[in-house]
Structures are given as structure tokens and as C-alpha cells.
Write a protein that holds these residues in place. Structure first.
Motif, PDB file in Angstrom:
ATOM      1  N   GLU A   1       0.834  -1.209   0.000  1.00 14.90           N
ATOM      2  CA  GLU A   1       0.000   0.000   0.000  1.00 14.90           C
ATOM      3  C   GLU A   1       0.868   1.257   0.000  1.00 14.90           C
ATOM      4  O   GLU A   1       0.591   2.218  -0.731  1.00 14.90           O
ATOM      5  CB  GLU A   1      -0.910  -0.012   1.228  1.00 14.90           C
ATOM      6  CG  GLU A   1      -1.859   1.168   1.321  1.00 14.90           C
ATOM      7  CD  GLU A   1      -2.760   1.083   2.539  1.00 14.90           C
ATOM      8  OE1 GLU A   1      -3.237   2.144   2.999  1.00 14.90           O
ATOM      9  OE2 GLU A   1      -2.998  -0.041   3.035  1.00 14.90           O
ATOM     10  N   LEU A   2       1.927   1.258   0.806  1.00 11.44           N
ATOM     11  CA  LEU A   2       2.805   2.416   0.865  1.00 11.44           C
ATOM     12  C   LEU A   2       3.496   2.639  -0.474  1.00 11.44           C
ATOM     13  O   LEU A   2       3.590   3.782  -0.946  1.00 11.44           O
ATOM     14  CB  LEU A   2       3.846   2.236   1.971  1.00 11.44           C
ATOM     15  CG  LEU A   2       4.841   3.384   2.158  1.00 11.44           C
ATOM     16  CD1 LEU A   2       4.132   4.695   2.452  1.00 11.44           C
ATOM     17  CD2 LEU A   2       5.834   3.065   3.268  1.00 11.44           C
ATOM     18  N   ALA A   3       3.961   1.582  -1.110  1.00  8.28           N
ATOM     19  CA  ALA A   3       4.615   1.719  -2.415  1.00  8.28           C
ATOM     20  C   ALA A   3       3.672   2.351  -3.430  1.00  8.28           C
ATOM     21  O   ALA A   3       4.061   3.255  -4.197  1.00  8.28           O
ATOM     22  CB  ALA A   3       5.095   0.354  -2.910  1.00  8.28           C
TER      23      ALA A   3
ATOM     24  N   ASN B   1      11.996   9.867   8.912  1.00  6.56           N
ATOM     25  CA  ASN B   1      12.720   9.287  10.043  1.00  6.56           C
ATOM     26  C   ASN B   1      12.598   7.769  10.089  1.00  6.56           C
ATOM     27  O   ASN B   1      13.539   7.075  10.473  1.00  6.56           O
ATOM     28  CB  ASN B   1      12.211   9.900  11.347  1.00  6.56           C
ATOM     29  CG  ASN B   1      12.575  11.372  11.478  1.00  6.56           C
ATOM     30  OD1 ASN B   1      13.684  11.780  11.169  1.00  6.56           O
ATOM     31  ND2 ASN B   1      11.625  12.173  11.922  1.00  6.56           N
ATOM     32  N   ARG B   2      11.464   7.254   9.692  1.00  7.95           N
ATOM     33  CA  ARG B   2      11.232   5.808   9.733  1.00  7.95           C
ATOM     34  C   ARG B   2      12.163   5.064   8.781  1.00  7.95           C
ATOM     35  O   ARG B   2      12.712   4.005   9.116  1.00  7.95           O
ATOM     36  CB  ARG B   2       9.764   5.538   9.376  1.00  7.95           C
ATOM     37  CG  ARG B   2       9.314   4.092   9.438  1.00  7.95           C
ATOM     38  CD  ARG B   2       9.053   3.644  10.868  1.00  7.95           C
ATOM     39  NE  ARG B   2       8.411   2.341  10.894  1.00  7.95           N
ATOM     40  CZ  ARG B   2       7.101   2.145  10.967  1.00  7.95           C
ATOM     41  NH1 ARG B   2       6.276   3.188  11.040  1.00  7.95           N
ATOM     42  NH2 ARG B   2       6.602   0.934  10.987  1.00  7.95           N
ATOM     43  N   VAL B   3      12.346   5.597   7.571  1.00  8.02           N
ATOM     44  CA  VAL B   3      13.127   4.865   6.568  1.00  8.02           C
ATOM     45  C   VAL B   3      14.631   4.972   6.787  1.00  8.02           C
ATOM     46  O   VAL B   3      15.414   4.395   6.046  1.00  8.02           O
ATOM     47  CB  VAL B   3      12.769   5.314   5.136  1.00  8.02           C
ATOM     48  CG1 VAL B   3      11.309   4.999   4.827  1.00  8.02           C
ATOM     49  CG2 VAL B   3      13.045   6.806   4.928  1.00  8.02           C
TER      50      VAL B   3
ATOM     51  N   GLU C   1      11.642  -2.538   5.873  1.00  9.64           N
ATOM     52  CA  GLU C   1      10.418  -2.794   5.112  1.00  9.64           C
ATOM     53  C   GLU C   1       9.831  -1.505   4.539  1.00  9.64           C
ATOM     54  O   GLU C   1       9.461  -1.445   3.362  1.00  9.64           O
ATOM     55  CB  GLU C   1       9.371  -3.484   5.988  1.00  9.64           C
ATOM     56  CG  GLU C   1       8.080  -3.796   5.232  1.00  9.64           C
ATOM     57  CD  GLU C   1       7.019  -4.407   6.117  1.00  9.64           C
ATOM     58  OE1 GLU C   1       6.604  -5.542   5.831  1.00  9.64           O
ATOM     59  OE2 GLU C   1       6.616  -3.737   7.094  1.00  9.64           O
ATOM     60  N   GLN C   2       9.750  -0.469   5.385  1.00  9.60           N
ATOM     61  CA  GLN C   2       9.195   0.795   4.914  1.00  9.60           C
ATOM     62  C   GLN C   2      10.118   1.456   3.894  1.00  9.60           C
ATOM     63  O   GLN C   2       9.654   2.050   2.917  1.00  9.60           O
ATOM     64  CB  GLN C   2       8.935   1.731   6.098  1.00  9.60           C
ATOM     65  CG  GLN C   2       7.922   1.207   7.093  1.00  9.60           C
ATOM     66  CD  GLN C   2       6.492   1.385   6.633  1.00  9.60           C
ATOM     67  OE1 GLN C   2       5.917   2.456   6.759  1.00  9.60           O
ATOM     68  NE2 GLN C   2       5.911   0.315   6.102  1.00  9.60           N
ATOM     69  N   ALA C   3      11.424   1.357   4.102  1.00  7.69           N
ATOM     70  CA  ALA C   3      12.374   1.911   3.151  1.00  7.69           C
ATOM     71  C   ALA C   3      12.262   1.207   1.800  1.00  7.69           C
ATOM     72  O   ALA C   3      12.286   1.847   0.738  1.00  7.69           O
ATOM     73  CB  ALA C   3      13.797   1.796   3.698  1.00  7.69           C
ATOM     74  N   ALA C   4      12.117  -0.110   1.829  1.00 11.37           N
ATOM     75  CA  ALA C   4      11.974  -0.871   0.584  1.00 11.37           C
ATOM     76  C   ALA C   4      10.703  -0.470  -0.151  1.00 11.37           C
ATOM     77  O   ALA C   4      10.665  -0.418  -1.395  1.00 11.37           O
ATOM     78  CB  ALA C   4      11.966  -2.365   0.880  1.00 11.37           C
TER      79      ALA C   4
ATOM     80  N   HIS D   1      18.862   4.786   1.710  1.00  8.31           N
ATOM     81  CA  HIS D   1      19.902   4.996   0.707  1.00  8.31           C
ATOM     82  C   HIS D   1      20.571   3.685   0.309  1.00  8.31           C
ATOM     83  O   HIS D   1      20.885   3.477  -0.864  1.00  8.31           O
ATOM     84  CB  HIS D   1      20.934   6.003   1.222  1.00  8.31           C
ATOM     85  CG  HIS D   1      20.543   7.426   0.970  1.00  8.31           C
ATOM     86  ND1 HIS D   1      21.345   8.492   1.277  1.00  8.31           N
ATOM     87  CD2 HIS D   1      19.421   7.956   0.423  1.00  8.31           C
ATOM     88  CE1 HIS D   1      20.750   9.616   0.932  1.00  8.31           C
ATOM     89  NE2 HIS D   1      19.575   9.317   0.429  1.00  8.31           N
ATOM     90  N   ALA D   2      20.782   2.814   1.264  1.00  9.59           N
ATOM     91  CA  ALA D   2      21.396   1.521   0.946  1.00  9.59           C
ATOM     92  C   ALA D   2      20.531   0.724  -0.021  1.00  9.59           C
ATOM     93  O   ALA D   2      21.031   0.150  -0.998  1.00  9.59           O
ATOM     94  CB  ALA D   2      21.633   0.736   2.233  1.00  9.59           C
ATOM     95  N   LEU D   3      19.223   0.694   0.228  1.00  5.44           N
ATOM     96  CA  LEU D   3      18.315  -0.059  -0.638  1.00  5.44           C
ATOM     97  C   LEU D   3      18.138   0.628  -1.984  1.00  5.44           C
ATOM     98  O   LEU D   3      17.989  -0.039  -3.014  1.00  5.44           O
ATOM     99  CB  LEU D   3      16.961  -0.230   0.052  1.00  5.44           C
ATOM    100  CG  LEU D   3      16.962  -1.091   1.314  1.00  5.44           C
ATOM    101  CD1 LEU D   3      15.560  -1.167   1.911  1.00  5.44           C
ATOM    102  CD2 LEU D   3      17.484  -2.493   1.023  1.00  5.44           C
ATOM    103  N   ALA D   4      18.142   1.952  -1.981  1.00  6.08           N
ATOM    104  CA  ALA D   4      18.023   2.686  -3.244  1.00  6.08           C
ATOM    105  C   ALA D   4      19.218   2.400  -4.153  1.00  6.08           C
ATOM    106  O   ALA D   4      19.053   2.127  -5.351  1.00  6.08           O
ATOM    107  CB  ALA D   4      17.912   4.184  -2.968  1.00  6.08           C
ATOM    108  N   GLU D   5      20.406   2.447  -3.590  1.00  7.53           N
ATOM    109  CA  GLU D   5      21.606   2.165  -4.383  1.00  7.53           C
ATOM    110  C   GLU D   5      21.589   0.731  -4.906  1.00  7.53           C
ATOM    111  O   GLU D   5      21.972   0.484  -6.052  1.00  7.53           O
ATOM    112  CB  GLU D   5      22.852   2.418  -3.541  1.00  7.53           C
ATOM    113  CG  GLU D   5      23.098   3.890  -3.267  1.00  7.53           C
ATOM    114  CD  GLU D   5      24.361   4.125  -2.453  1.00  7.53           C
ATOM    115  OE1 GLU D   5      24.620   3.326  -1.517  1.00  7.53           O
ATOM    116  OE2 GLU D   5      25.082   5.097  -2.748  1.00  7.53           O
TER     117      GLU D   5
END
Length: 254
Positions: free
Chosen positions: A85-87, A119-121, A126-129, A153-157
């Protein structure tokens, strides 16, 4: 690592209907990147359209400031939103802003989470992804603006998305390099001279003094100036003038 230039960003379009929080037009004469609210924590269609037009006229980069669906709490309340849902909601917000950016002859150039989501991500995988997935779902490989060393940032890269590191001149830092929660005393720096000097320290030397008095590395390509504080425009001008005086070029990161 420090840069010979730095980007100045601010949160804009944080109004709704007849209510306006930020002096968007004046701030756009100072900053180089505009984080535009996309309707979930603030902002509505006319506001997005107006800010995108003003930003395009001034050659200011337009960024989608995405958040939890939380108008009542201004996006500052942490929420439990399922990842799928967040995505979808992240992609939705980017797409909404893109319409108005393109209509103004510009485009959405980057994405920045807002408030509780920001702040959460930093630490929630999970939320960052989900944020990364939302950016990819939007169809554009947009840079993500956020805290250095964050999980986001780690997951984005890892997903092949560019990342832009950010610092805050008017927010207190923990010794670990994260932001002191707004609910704690001293979380927001209100002394204008201190804000200006912290800006210089971060831009030139990549360090800031933490809430506990320690020197903390903050290597950022963009510096956030909050537009919802009293005297925000005058303070933003002071920061920019001082940066340029000491030889730091102020220019967009994209």
C-alpha cells in the motif's frame, strides 16, 4: 568529503485550500530545490500547480515530498502502512506532482520522504523498501534525498537509484548522526546565528556539533532549510549569503 558547492532545499506547498504555511514565492528566490507537498501531509492540486509554475519560472528543481496519508497530523505521526500500500501511495504522489511539473515546463527531479516517513526509513527496512518500490513504480529512476547512512539509501543504491545526502541546519543531531525527535527539548535550533554557522560547518567541513556536544560527521550534498519556522525567508537568505561569502557555490544537485 565535502563539496565546493551545495544545494539548498526547502519544503514548499505545505498548505491546503485557503490555508498556507510557507512563503513559497519568497523562498523560491533563495533555494535551488523545492520539496513540494503532494497532498498526503499537505498540499492540494491548485497549490501543487502554483508552486510548480513558480519553481519552473525560477529554474528551481522540483522534488516530490512524499509522506504517510496524514493531513491531520501533518505527516509527523508514524503509521503502520502495509508495504504494498505504501509503495502504491508513493508512486501516486509522484505521479500527481509530475502532471503539474510537466504542465509548468519542468519535471519531478527527485523524491524526498517527509516527517515521520523520513525518520522511519532511516532504520526500517520494510518501509524503506516500499519507498524504493514506489519510486520504481512511478516509472522514473529518480534520486532519493535523505540522511547519510540510512537504510533507504542503501536499498536505493542496490536498486540502481541515485541517492543524495542531506543535512539540516536547524535540527539537532544525536551522536549517531540521526535527527533528535521533534518531541524532545532542543530538537529544533532557533538561534539564527547558530543555524548560519552550522550551515557553514556542514557545507565546508562535513561536521556538526551533536546535541550532546560531540562533533559528528555529516557529509551532505544538500542542505535543508525549513520554511515553516518564523523568519524562514530572512534566515534562508542569511544562510545563502554566508555560504557564498566563504566561497561555497549554491547550486542544485541535478
Amino acid at each position: 568529503m565535502t563539496w565546493a558547492s551545495i544545494d539548498l532545499n526547502a519544503d514548499l506547498g505545505e498548505g491546503f485550500g485557503r490555508w498556507r504555511l510557507t512563503d513559497d514565492e519568497q523562498l523560491l528566490s533563495v533555494i535551488t530545490s523545492a520539496n513540494v507537498a503532494c497532498g498526503f501531509h499537505a498540499g492540494d492540486a491548485p497549490t501543487m500547480r502554483r508552486v510548480c509554475r513558480l519553481a519552473a519560472e525560477r529554474s528551481v528543481r522540483i522534488g516530490a515530498q512524499v509522506s504517510y496519508r496524514d493531513l491531520a497530523g501533518f505527516g509527523r505521526r508514524s503509521m503502520e502502512v502495509p508495504a504494498a500500500e505504501l509503495a502504491a501511495e508513493i508512486a501516486y504522489q509522484i505521479g500527481a506532482l509530475e502532471i503539474f511539473a510537466r504542465a509548468a515546463g519542468s519535471r519531478v527531479s527527485y523524491v524526498k520522504p517527509h516527517g515521520a516517513l523520513y525518520n522511519r526509513v532511516v532504520h526500517d527496512e520494510e518501509q524503506a523498501a516500499a519507498v524504493v518500490e514506489g519510486v520504481l513504480l512511478s516509472g522514473e529512476r529518480l534520486p532519493l534525498l535523505g540522511l547519510p547512512g540510512s537504510i533507504l539509501h542503501a536499498l536505493a543504491e542496490k536498486a540502481g537509484l541515485p541517492v543524495i545526502t542531506e543535512a539540516f541546519a536547524d535540527r539537532a543531531y544525536t551522536p549517531e548522526g540521526t535527527l533528535v525527535p521533534r518531541g524532545q527539548e532542543g530538537a529544533v535550533i532557533t538561534d539564527e546565528t547558530a543555524v548560519v554557522e552550522r550551515s557553514i560547518s556542514m557545507a565546508r567541513f562535513g561536521v556538526v556539533t551533536s546535541h550532546g556536544g560531540r562533533s559528528v560527521p555529516v557529509r551532505a550534498r544538500s542542505l535543508c532549510l525549513h520554511g515553516d519556522t518564523p523568519g524562514a525567508v530572512a534566515l534562508a537568505r542569511r544562510v545563502r549569503e554566508r555560504l557564498e561569502t566563504v566561497g561555497v557555490r549554491v547550486e542544485s544537485f541535478v
